[in-house]
Each structure stands twice: as structure tokens, then as C-alpha cells.
Design an enzyme around this catalytic site. Structure first.
Site, PDB file in Angstrom:
ATOM      1  N   TYR A 176      31.220  48.226  39.057  1.00  0.00           N
ATOM      2  CA  TYR A 176      32.229  47.155  39.464  1.00  0.00           C
ATOM      3  C   TYR A 176      32.211  45.707  38.691  1.00  0.00           C
ATOM      4  CZ  TYR A 176      30.956  50.553  43.232  1.00  0.00           C
ATOM      5  OH  TYR A 176      30.697  51.745  43.760  1.00  0.00           O
ATOM      6  N   ARG A 177      32.126  46.062  37.553  1.00  0.00           N
ATOM      7  CA  ARG A 177      32.480  44.887  36.478  1.00  0.00           C
ATOM      8  C   ARG A 177      31.646  43.705  37.014  1.00  0.00           C
ATOM      9  NH1 ARG A 177      36.659  45.801  33.429  1.00  0.00           N
ATOM     10  NH2 ARG A 177      38.178  47.263  34.019  1.00  0.00           N
ATOM     11  N   LEU A 178      30.301  44.296  37.476  1.00  0.00           N
ATOM     12  CA  LEU A 178      29.214  43.231  37.506  1.00  0.00           C
ATOM     13  C   LEU A 178      28.347  43.607  36.317  1.00  0.00           C
ATOM     14  CD1 LEU A 178      28.419  43.826  41.465  1.00  0.00           C
ATOM     15  CD2 LEU A 178      29.711  41.882  40.363  1.00  0.00           C
TER      16      LEU A 178
END
Ligand SMILES: Cc1cc2nc3c(=O)[nH]c(=O)nc-3n(C[C@H](O)[C@H](O)[C@H](O)COP(=O)(O)O)c2cc1C
Length: 198
Positions: A176-178
Site C-alpha cells: 500500500y505504498r507504505l
């Protein structure tokens, strides 16, 4: 590699070497290619790819023509940044620091390890200057080859440089683009490590 491991890392260089070894098995071409950013004295930036031929005590080493645009920028502003991106691994490494020239012996050794045609190409290339046609380049290579049937002399302007790492950032893709980012800053003989927001 799991990102948790990076939270314990004290020295980013062994991680870099490990990632490079993995990239050598996963990337279709040139795992050692990195974008090299240089800038003029007044801060005007430019970027292009280079091959980082090795990383040793001197730093991240690459070879080029000192009279090219990058070479001229490094003469007036001897600092650079490198960015490796291994798409198949979803990893990025950023390196920043002052740039030093490698010795003439080092440049000779690497220059002469390349194929004869690569040596001839490098010898006749006025890198980054206007060239009237492809035909002209091929003529120059042929002519220089005929003039030098034995060893191809290395032009003085063809050199090695090393980016001495002062800052290295290891980046790993996260769900999640973390993403996971760890910045290492040189401190004496060691490094400080800071996790950064993605
Ligand atoms: C994957 C890749 C690797 C490259 N490696 C080098 C290199 O090691 N040295 C070099 O001088 N140019 C290399 N080039 C060409 C440069 O990107 C650039 O076109 C050239 O050095 C002139 O750049 P400049 O005008 O900014 O000096 C490479 C290009 C690519 C796409």
C-alpha cells in the site's frame, strides 16, 4: 530480505552489495547501472545513467570522459548523487557525496580490459559534443584502429571517478505504498541510521 532486518543494520554497504548480487540474477540488463546527478556551480542539475563498475574503499567507481558534460560539471562542482533502481526487486539505493578522480593507472587498467572496439570508440569520442553523422563516428573508429594496430592509447580525458558515500538511503517497497526508507549518514568510521517517512 525482510525490511525488519534493515532496522538492525549498522552499515549500509554490505546490504548494498547483497542487493547488487541479487539484482545480478534478476535484472535483464546492467544491474550496476545508476542514474548519476551532477550540477553546475549555480545549481543547475543534470542526470544520466552510468555503470558503477565497483564499490570499494574509494567509493562508487565509474568511468567516463572528463570533457563530457558530467565531467565538466564535476570539475567545477565535485559532488554527485547516484540512484540505483532494481525494478524486479522493487528496491532503490541513493548515494551522495564528494567525487574524487581515480588514478591514471586505474583508468589504464580498466580501459584496456574492455574490447578493442570499445577502446577505439572511447578514444575517438568527444563525448557530449556535436557529431555531424553516424558515418563520421564509424570513420573515426576505423581510422584510429588503422593508426593503432597494437594497443589503443587511453585518452587522458577518459577517467575513473569515485563517489565517496556520505549519505546512503536504502529503500524497499512496502504494501500500500507504505515503503521502508532508511537513511545512513557517515559519522566518523560508522554511520547513523534514521527511518524516514515514505
Ligand atoms: C545503462 C547505461 C549505462 C551507461 N554507462 C555509461 C558509463 O559508464 N559511462 C559513460 O560515460 N556513459 C555511460 N552511459 C551514457 C550516458 O548515460 C551519457 O549518455 C553519456 O555519458 C553523456 O552524458 P553527459 O553528456 O551528461 O556527460 C550509459 C548509458 C546507459 C543507458
Amino acid at each position: 530480505m525482510d525490511w525488519h532486518v534493515l532496522e538492525e543494520v549498522l552499515d549500509p554497504l554490505p546490504v548494498f552489495h547483497g542487493w547488487m548480487r541479487e539484482a545480478e540474477t534478476t535484472e535483464p540488463n546492467d544491474p550496476n547501472a545508476a542514474a548519476l546527478a551532477t550540477a553546475t556551480k549555480d545549481g543547475y542539475p543534470s542526470v544520466r545513467m552510468v555503470l558503477v563498475k565497483r564499490v570499494d574503499d574509494q567509493g562508487f567507481c565509474f568511468y567516463t570522459n572528463a570533457e563530457s558534460r558530467k565531467g565538466r560539471e564535476l570539475t567545477i562542482n565535485a559532488r554527485a548523487a547516484l540512484c540505483f533502481h532494481w525494478k524486479s526487486l522493487r528496491r532503490q539505493v541513493r548515494v551522495e557525496g564528494p567525487v574524487v578522480e581515480l588514478s591514471a593507472e586505474d583508468a589504464d587498467q580498466y580501459f584496456h580490459s574492455r574490447s578493442r572496439v570499445s577502446q577505439l570508440g572511447a578514444a575517438v569520442s568527444q563525448q557530449s559534443r556535436p557529431l555531424e553523422s553516424r558515418k563520421r563516428l564509424e570513420e573515426l573508429v576505423k581510422q584510429f584502429g588503422a593508426e593503432h594496430p597494437g594497443e589503443v592509447p587511453r585518452p587522458e580525458s577518459w577517467k575513473g571517478y569515485a563517489v565517496r558515500p556520505e549519505r546512503i538511503e536504502l529503500w524497499m517497497d512496502g504494501e500500500y505504498r507504505l515503503h521502508n526508507r532508511f537513511l545512513f549518514v557517515r559519522q566518523g568510521d560508522g554511520w547513523t541510521r534514521t527511518r524516514l517517512f515514505p
